[in-house]
Write an enzyme that holds these catalytic residues in place. Structure first.
Site, PDB file in Angstrom:
ATOM      1  N   CYS A 114       0.795  -1.227   0.000  1.00 19.85           N
ATOM      2  CA  CYS A 114       0.000   0.000   0.000  1.00 19.85           C
ATOM      3  C   CYS A 114       0.828   1.279   0.000  1.00 19.85           C
ATOM      4  O   CYS A 114       0.325   2.348  -0.272  1.00 19.85           O
ATOM      5  CB  CYS A 114      -0.916   0.007   1.218  1.00 19.85           C
ATOM      6  SG  CYS A 114      -1.944  -1.463   1.332  1.00 19.85           S
ATOM      7  N   GLY A 115       2.091   1.200   0.334  1.00 19.59           N
ATOM      8  CA  GLY A 115       2.858   2.392   0.623  1.00 19.59           C
ATOM      9  C   GLY A 115       2.923   3.412  -0.493  1.00 19.59           C
ATOM     10  O   GLY A 115       2.979   4.600  -0.234  1.00 19.59           O
TER      11      GLY A 115
END
Length: 269
Positions: A114-115
């Protein structure tokens, strides 16, 4: 339809080292590896996003993702959905033909980690993230028990160690369980499955295996749940959002221990 388990995991020959075994420190074994699947979503003929996911419960994933992004509010807003596993495309026709995917966002790539996808979650958050007024309360032993139930669910995690797990729960049991290589995909699958069931969320929580990032917290808010229980850590932005949105965040649920970070009024001591 979703693919079978043999498409979710693949066998690969690997070298396994164990320096504690003096007689056999290395051996060749067959290992189960989690599969990454690229699914491109087209809405009313326009390409909307390409998601990297585990190829299970894809209809729930797509519907939950569209609801989270604000294109739909109910599953009934969809006129037709067709998922082609062979080509990796999901074709969505909405009842509202005036909705243009390009007006929500340009074509996006939503990764399994997700970063780097945070920017994809801010465009429609104001419209879709809710301030939560959940009446749920829960004890510490119940939190620990729910985490234990979650960890016993996923055969894919047990075999590969490469997927996240999440569940919509009441105070004593799992109601909806999902797994995926992407943390946010797990929550979209839960959201999509909930849209089919339409049960009350006032007495429900999310139990989760992954880190509670701002994206994860916003997904929980969009679903409408007031409590998230995770085995892992939260980020500072997630906690700031949880404070503002009325969500109880519980992290590091391991063994007999846990941390309560926000809105502790829901915890029965």
């Amino acid at each position: 339809m979703d693919v079978q388990d043999d498409k979710v995991m693949q066998k690969r020959q690997i070298l396994k080292f164990d320096l504690k075994k003096m007689d056999e420190q290395v051996k060749e074994v067959s290992d189960d590896i989690a599969v990454e699947f690229a699914l491109t979503i087209k809405v009313n003929g326009e390409e909307f996003a390409t998601m990297i996911c585990t190829p299970t419960h894809l209809k729930e994933l797509v519907i939950g993702f569209l609801a989270s992004e604000g294109l739909i509010r109910f599953k009934e807003d969809i006129e037709d959905i067709n998922i082609d596993i062979n080509t990796g495309f999901a074709f969505i026709e909405l009842k509202n033909k005036s909705i243009k995917a390009s007006e929500f966002n340009e074509k996006r790539f939503v990764g399994s980690c997700c970063g780097k996808s945070r920017q994809f979650y801010f465009q429609n958050d104001v419209k879709t993230a809710k301030t939560i007024n959940s009446k749920m309360s829960i004890t510490v032993p119940q939190c620990l028990n729910l985490m234990s139930l979650l960890e016993g669910q996923s055969k894919h995690f047990k075999k590969t160690g490469g997927v996240h797990q999440g569940a919509l729960c009441n105070s004593t049991d799992i109601v909806i369980f999902q797994s995926d290589i992407g943390r946010h995909n797990v929550l979209d699958k839960i959201y999509g499955q909930w849209l089919f069931k339409k049960m009350t969320l006032q007495d429900k929580c999310i139990v989760f295996s992954g880190r509670i990032s701002s994206e994860v917290l916003l997904k929980v808010a969009k679903i409408g749940v007031g409590l998230i229980i995770s085995k892992s850590a939260p980020t500072n932005l997630a906690l700031d959002l949880a404070d503002d949105l009325g969500i109880t965040v519980i992290g590091f649920v391991r063994g007999s221990k846990l941390n309560v970070y926000t809105h502790p009024e829901r915890i029965i001591t």
